[in-house]
Design an enzyme around this catalytic site. Structure first.
Site, mmCIF file in Angstrom:
data_model
loop_
_atom_site.group_PDB
_atom_site.id
_atom_site.type_symbol
_atom_site.label_atom_id
_atom_site.label_comp_id
_atom_site.label_asym_id
_atom_site.label_seq_id
_atom_site.Cartn_x
_atom_site.Cartn_y
_atom_site.Cartn_z
ATOM 1 N N CYS A 268 -20.003 -0.104 -2.312
ATOM 2 C CA CYS A 268 -20.183 -0.925 -3.516
ATOM 3 C C CYS A 268 -21.408 -0.554 -4.339
ATOM 4 O O CYS A 268 -21.289 -0.090 -5.472
ATOM 5 C CB CYS A 268 -20.251 -2.406 -3.127
ATOM 6 S SG CYS A 268 -18.714 -3.042 -2.424
ATOM 7 N N PRO B 292 -37.584 -3.663 3.374
ATOM 8 C CA PRO B 292 -37.721 -2.226 3.102
ATOM 9 C C PRO B 292 -36.931 -1.417 4.116
ATOM 10 O O PRO B 292 -36.680 -1.866 5.235
ATOM 11 C CB PRO B 292 -39.224 -1.992 3.262
ATOM 12 C CG PRO B 292 -39.683 -3.056 4.205
ATOM 13 C CD PRO B 292 -38.826 -4.253 3.913
ATOM 14 N N GLY B 293 -36.514 -0.230 3.735
ATOM 15 C CA GLY B 293 -35.726 0.577 4.654
ATOM 16 C C GLY B 293 -35.410 1.941 4.093
ATOM 17 O O GLY B 293 -36.246 2.560 3.422
ATOM 18 N N LEU C 246 -17.738 -10.135 -1.639
ATOM 19 C CA LEU C 246 -17.769 -10.064 -0.188
ATOM 20 C C LEU C 246 -18.850 -9.094 0.275
ATOM 21 O O LEU C 246 -19.077 -8.061 -0.357
ATOM 22 C CB LEU C 246 -16.413 -9.602 0.348
ATOM 23 C CG LEU C 246 -15.175 -10.348 -0.158
ATOM 24 C CD1 LEU C 246 -13.929 -9.768 0.488
ATOM 25 C CD2 LEU C 246 -15.288 -11.824 0.132
ATOM 26 N N ARG D 62 -19.790 5.259 4.426
ATOM 27 C CA ARG D 62 -19.824 5.781 3.069
ATOM 28 C C ARG D 62 -21.235 5.700 2.499
ATOM 29 O O ARG D 62 -21.836 4.641 2.439
ATOM 30 C CB ARG D 62 -18.831 5.022 2.177
ATOM 31 C CG ARG D 62 -17.386 5.419 2.421
ATOM 32 C CD ARG D 62 -16.417 4.561 1.645
ATOM 33 N NE ARG D 62 -16.300 3.208 2.193
ATOM 34 C CZ ARG D 62 -15.450 2.301 1.748
ATOM 35 N NH1 ARG D 62 -14.644 2.591 0.735
ATOM 36 N NH2 ARG D 62 -15.392 1.109 2.305
ATOM 37 N N LYS E 152 -0.607 3.515 7.379
ATOM 38 C CA LYS E 152 -1.461 2.327 7.466
ATOM 39 C C LYS E 152 -0.622 1.056 7.540
ATOM 40 O O LYS E 152 -0.896 0.155 8.336
ATOM 41 C CB LYS E 152 -2.409 2.254 6.261
ATOM 42 C CG LYS E 152 -3.327 1.036 6.272
ATOM 43 C CD LYS E 152 -4.053 0.836 4.950
ATOM 44 C CE LYS E 152 -5.125 1.867 4.745
ATOM 45 N NZ LYS E 152 -5.943 1.565 3.523
ATOM 46 N N THR F 194 -13.195 -4.005 -8.370
ATOM 47 C CA THR F 194 -14.385 -3.905 -9.213
ATOM 48 C C THR F 194 -14.112 -2.878 -10.303
ATOM 49 O O THR F 194 -13.920 -1.697 -10.012
ATOM 50 C CB THR F 194 -15.602 -3.486 -8.379
ATOM 51 O OG1 THR F 194 -15.822 -4.464 -7.351
ATOM 52 C CG2 THR F 194 -16.847 -3.379 -9.247
ATOM 53 N N LYS G 52 -19.518 -9.131 -11.915
ATOM 54 C CA LYS G 52 -19.491 -8.391 -10.655
ATOM 55 C C LYS G 52 -20.499 -7.249 -10.665
ATOM 56 O O LYS G 52 -21.285 -7.078 -9.725
ATOM 57 C CB LYS G 52 -18.077 -7.859 -10.400
ATOM 58 C CG LYS G 52 -17.966 -6.878 -9.261
ATOM 59 C CD LYS G 52 -18.363 -7.486 -7.925
ATOM 60 C CE LYS G 52 -18.170 -6.478 -6.804
ATOM 61 N NZ LYS G 52 -18.543 -7.020 -5.496
ATOM 62 N N ASP H 37 0.861 -1.183 0.000
ATOM 63 C CA ASP H 37 0.000 0.000 0.000
ATOM 64 C C ASP H 37 0.893 1.228 0.000
ATOM 65 O O ASP H 37 2.012 1.200 0.533
ATOM 66 C CB ASP H 37 -0.920 0.007 1.226
ATOM 67 C CG ASP H 37 -2.149 0.879 1.018
ATOM 68 O OD1 ASP H 37 -3.224 0.322 0.759
ATOM 69 O OD2 ASP H 37 -2.024 2.119 1.103
#
Length: 443
Positions: free
Chosen positions: A267, A259-260, A157, A335, A35, A121, A211, A30
């Site tokens: 993603c 529902p929500g 995932l 996010r 990190k 992706t 995907k 990375d």
């Protein structure tokens, strides 16, 4: 096998840890030195059930290492797995600059044959761009003799159960036209493919598209159910009963029909927008995908609209308890979370928020900083004290069986606005609490 993984986000870190767990030797790369250092010290940057123990155990055993030294990492791996981010550009299309930067680094540093695996992706055709970038870089070095292949291996995932999904995948998609690459990929995933055949091998473009198609299908189910919930309210039907009725049909099933307040996270929003842009690029009108996104964007405001209606537009000076900040349970990811849309609308109306989430408090602080109209509380009970009403954004298990007597006593106005339909309206009514949920008539 020796494996190099570029990117230590949700996908890269989880996949690397699980591959190390079964015995592969994994080096993670990375560009974020802080990190990398924290990971080497045992600090995990994300919350994901089971991940911390997995990383620490395999790091201690020497099967997983973290570095910023791309050159050394590239020399380590027979397989180079690209799992860096593909953030949305201003127009919604996937930004491939990090993916192609890794491809260039591989071409610059490789000194023996490699298999490059696209895990991020990415839009259809990205593996071809990776291949072209590596070939271009090798040519500039005068090393066209070095052989390599590029395969697609998308991840499936779910945040909150990513380790389990990786350990026991329901399918392993590999896009390649090379028999040699297929043999290597079968060896890599052999520990996860013992019970029955899970590997599905197809051409590269179909693998890349699979995907996006999977995520957009799930997003469509969510938006469809939210549309039905809004209609059910107008018709006097109970969407929870409807959900049970349609979910019992095996052609529909119970998954992703709750529902929500709409989908969020890293993603679905990004992938729906990216596929819309891909469709525009080939002059295809993706009407359904545009409708899915439109419904989802509108759904995130539904709870605020209920609150605003109930208080007749007079929210200034009021305080609201918010339970749940993460976009879904078992993660700290905010996010595109519905909670953000709700809180920002409340603040714009002059209201204050007292919020609690089991895992996302630090993330909320990082996003919004210190502000007078936001109080982050240490418990869900503390968030209720003195609040005018309770608003629920995330279906954490710890929210499912509160003391309704204590809840009623703590609130200035005994009313719940439930964006996740956690409670039975008849039960709530017995406690003398007014209850507004999604797709059901107010109790």
């Amino acid at each position: 096998m020796n494996l190099t993984v570029f990117g230590i986000g949700y996908v890269g870190l989880v996949q690397a840890a699980v591959l190390a767990e079964v015995g592969h030797e994994v080096v993670c790369v990375d560009i974020d030195g802080a990190k990398v250092e924290r990971l080497n010290q045992g600090f995990i940057p994300i919350f994901e059930p089971g991940l911390e123990a997995l990383v620490k155990e395999n790091h201690a055993a020497g099967r997983i290492r973290f570095t910023t030294d791309a050159a050394a990492a590239i020399k380590h791996g027979q397989i180079q797995m690209i799992a860096v981010g593909t953030p949305p550009g201003e127009d919604g299309s996937a930004d491939l600059k990090y993916v192609l930067a890794v491809a260039e680094a591989i071409g610059r540093e490789m000194d023996e044959p490699k298999i490059v695996v696209g895990k991020s992706t990415v839009p259809v055709g990205t593996c071809e761009k990776i291949k072209a970038k590596i070939a271009e870089t090798l040519k500039a070095r005068g090393r066209e003799d070095l052989k390599f292949d590029v395969a697609s291996n998308p991840e499936f995932l779910k945040e909150g159960s990513a380790v389990a999904d990786c350990m026991k995948p329901d399918r392993i998609i590999v896009g390649t036209s090379s028999e040699d690459t297929e043999v290597v990929m079968r060896e890599l995933y052999a520990p996860f493919n013992r019970n029955h055949e899970k590997m599905i091998v197809m051409d590269v473009r179909s693998a890349e598209f699979t995907k996006y198609a999977a995520n957009c299908m799930l997003a469509t189910k969510i938006s469809f159910m939210n549309e039905m919930a809004n209609l059910a309210e107008q018709l006097g039907a109970d969407i929870e009963e409807v959900r049970k009725g349609i979910g019992s049909d095996p052609r529909i099933g119970y998954h992703f029909i709750y529902p929500g307040l709409g989908y969020g996270g890293s993603c679905f929003p990004k992938d729906v927008r990216a596929l819309i842009k891909t469709a525009e690029g080939v002059k295809f009108d993706a009407k359904l995908l545009r409708a899915v996104e439109e419904r989802n964007n509108a759904q995130k405001s539904v709870l605020f609209e209920k609150v605003d209606r109930y208080f007749q537009g007079n929210l200034r000076g009021k305080t609201f308890a918010v339970w749940g900040l993460a976009f879904k349970p078992n993660t700290d990811d905010m996010r595109e979370a519905p909670s953000r849309t709700l809180m920002e609308a409340l603040w714009a109306a002059g209201a204050k928020v007292q919020a609690y989430d089991p895992e996302a408090m630090q993330e909320c602080q990082a996003i919004y900083g210190l502000r007078e109209d936001l109080l982050l509380c240490g418990t869900k009970e503390a968030a209720l004290r003195g609040a005018d009403s309770l608003l629920i954004c995330t279906e954490w298990k710890s929210f499912r069986a509160p003391s309704f007597d204590a809840l009623k006593d703590a609130l200035t106005t005994p009313v719940i606005f439930d964006g996740r339909n956690l409670y039975d309206p008849k039960v709530i009514a017995r406690y003398g609490i007014e209850y507004h949920s999604i797709g059901r008539m107010a109790a």
